[in-house]
Design a protein around this motif. Sequence first.
Motif, PDB file in Angstrom:
ATOM      1  N   ASP A 187      -5.177  30.838  -6.791  1.00 16.41           N
ATOM      2  CA  ASP A 187      -6.275  30.498  -7.515  1.00 16.41           C
ATOM      3  C   ASP A 187      -6.365  28.979  -7.165  1.00 16.41           C
ATOM      4  O   ASP A 187      -5.952  28.145  -8.045  1.00 16.41           O
ATOM      5  N   TRP A 188      -7.475  28.655  -6.554  1.00 13.79           N
ATOM      6  CA  TRP A 188      -7.676  27.105  -6.025  1.00 13.79           C
ATOM      7  C   TRP A 188      -8.200  26.520  -7.187  1.00 13.79           C
ATOM      8  O   TRP A 188      -8.353  25.213  -7.371  1.00 13.79           O
ATOM      9  N   MET A 189      -8.546  27.102  -8.253  1.00 16.43           N
ATOM     10  CA  MET A 189      -9.365  26.267  -9.700  1.00 16.43           C
ATOM     11  C   MET A 189      -8.270  25.544 -10.178  1.00 16.43           C
ATOM     12  O   MET A 189      -8.418  24.673 -10.897  1.00 16.43           O
ATOM     13  N   ASN A 190      -6.829  25.990  -9.775  1.00 15.22           N
ATOM     14  CA  ASN A 190      -5.813  25.394 -10.700  1.00 15.22           C
ATOM     15  C   ASN A 190      -5.285  24.333  -9.860  1.00 15.22           C
ATOM     16  O   ASN A 190      -4.159  23.590 -10.061  1.00 15.22           O
ATOM     17  N   ARG A 193     -11.107  19.312  -7.254  1.00 18.28           N
ATOM     18  CA  ARG A 193     -10.717  20.756  -7.703  1.00 18.28           C
ATOM     19  C   ARG A 193     -10.855  21.798  -6.634  1.00 18.28           C
ATOM     20  O   ARG A 193     -11.991  21.606  -6.084  1.00 18.28           O
ATOM     21  N   GLY A 194      -9.894  22.527  -6.214  1.00 19.85           N
ATOM     22  CA  GLY A 194      -9.877  23.262  -5.055  1.00 19.85           C
ATOM     23  C   GLY A 194      -9.207  23.235  -4.016  1.00 19.85           C
ATOM     24  O   GLY A 194      -8.486  22.301  -3.671  1.00 19.85           O
ATOM     25  N   GLY A 243     -17.682  28.240  -9.762  1.00 23.68           N
ATOM     26  CA  GLY A 243     -16.453  28.561 -10.062  1.00 23.68           C
ATOM     27  C   GLY A 243     -15.706  29.794  -9.129  1.00 23.68           C
ATOM     28  O   GLY A 243     -14.672  29.294  -8.633  1.00 23.68           O
ATOM     29  N   ALA A 244     -16.309  30.829  -8.754  1.00 19.89           N
ATOM     30  CA  ALA A 244     -16.056  32.028  -8.016  1.00 19.89           C
ATOM     31  C   ALA A 244     -15.596  31.299  -6.728  1.00 19.89           C
ATOM     32  O   ALA A 244     -14.797  31.610  -5.885  1.00 19.89           O
ATOM     33  N   ARG A 252     -12.588  29.144  -6.554  1.00 20.65           N
ATOM     34  CA  ARG A 252     -11.276  29.836  -6.841  1.00 20.65           C
ATOM     35  C   ARG A 252     -10.997  30.638  -5.295  1.00 20.65           C
ATOM     36  O   ARG A 252      -9.711  31.030  -5.231  1.00 20.65           O
ATOM     37  N   SER A 253     -11.996  30.855  -4.510  1.00 14.50           N
ATOM     38  CA  SER A 253     -11.612  31.734  -3.444  1.00 14.50           C
ATOM     39  C   SER A 253     -11.348  30.741  -2.360  1.00 14.50           C
ATOM     40  O   SER A 253     -10.722  31.244  -1.186  1.00 14.50           O
TER      41      SER A 253
END
Length: 235
Positions: free
Chosen positions: A39-42, A54-55, A86-87, A90-91
């Motif tokens: 989860d690249w958001m983290n 972020r990512g 965000g999606a 996240r990907s």
Amino acid sequence: MKLRFLAVAALTIVAAAPADAAQAPRRQAAAPAAPAQTDWMNRVTLTPQGGFQRGNPAAKVKLVEFASFTCSHCAAFQAESRDGLGALIRSGQVSLELRNAIRDRFDLAAALLARCQGPGGFFRAADAIFANQPEWLSRASYFPEPTESASMADALTSIARGIGLDKIAAPDLPAARVAACIASAPEQSRLARMRDEAWNELRIPGTPAFLLNGTLVADAASWQALEPAVRAALK
């Protein structure tokens, strides 16, 4: 003789049992579990330019957002892009770096507070500042100008406490840590460099403004306007 025949037959059956068992189909081993998807958001890192990214650092599309915490359009972009952008982050397809394009003293106080918790807490603090923008900006409009004798650090600390930014951006930090973050010369220098890059070097037309893979995107101050350019760059 009959009893002996039965005994021999029994032995034959018992002896045959292992052979039959060997021929039985073996139970298949359980398939290995698929590796957990990242989860690249983290994943948040501090960039050489001073922003927080972020990512996925190797994402095909790299966005840089020049934002101001006192900008209502920036707050709107933050809310409207949460699901779609965000999606993509996240990907791992898109990364987003936020660089502060400081506009005023309230913006500066908010930026210093958001940066106080480092990469792990920056976006959480930024989200809270944007989400509560109407509340603290309404108090800012009545906040007095600093006295001539006040240092910049004292003036910004007074702002953070006076309009409640410290409770919004850094509710778990002690007052001494908040004051130290606001007075941090390295953080103030980073923010000054990003401000100069945005307004003096790139001459952005306003906030939010975006670089897409290093190129300034024209007329894209909303997610609705920016999304087609992002989707096209992904193809």
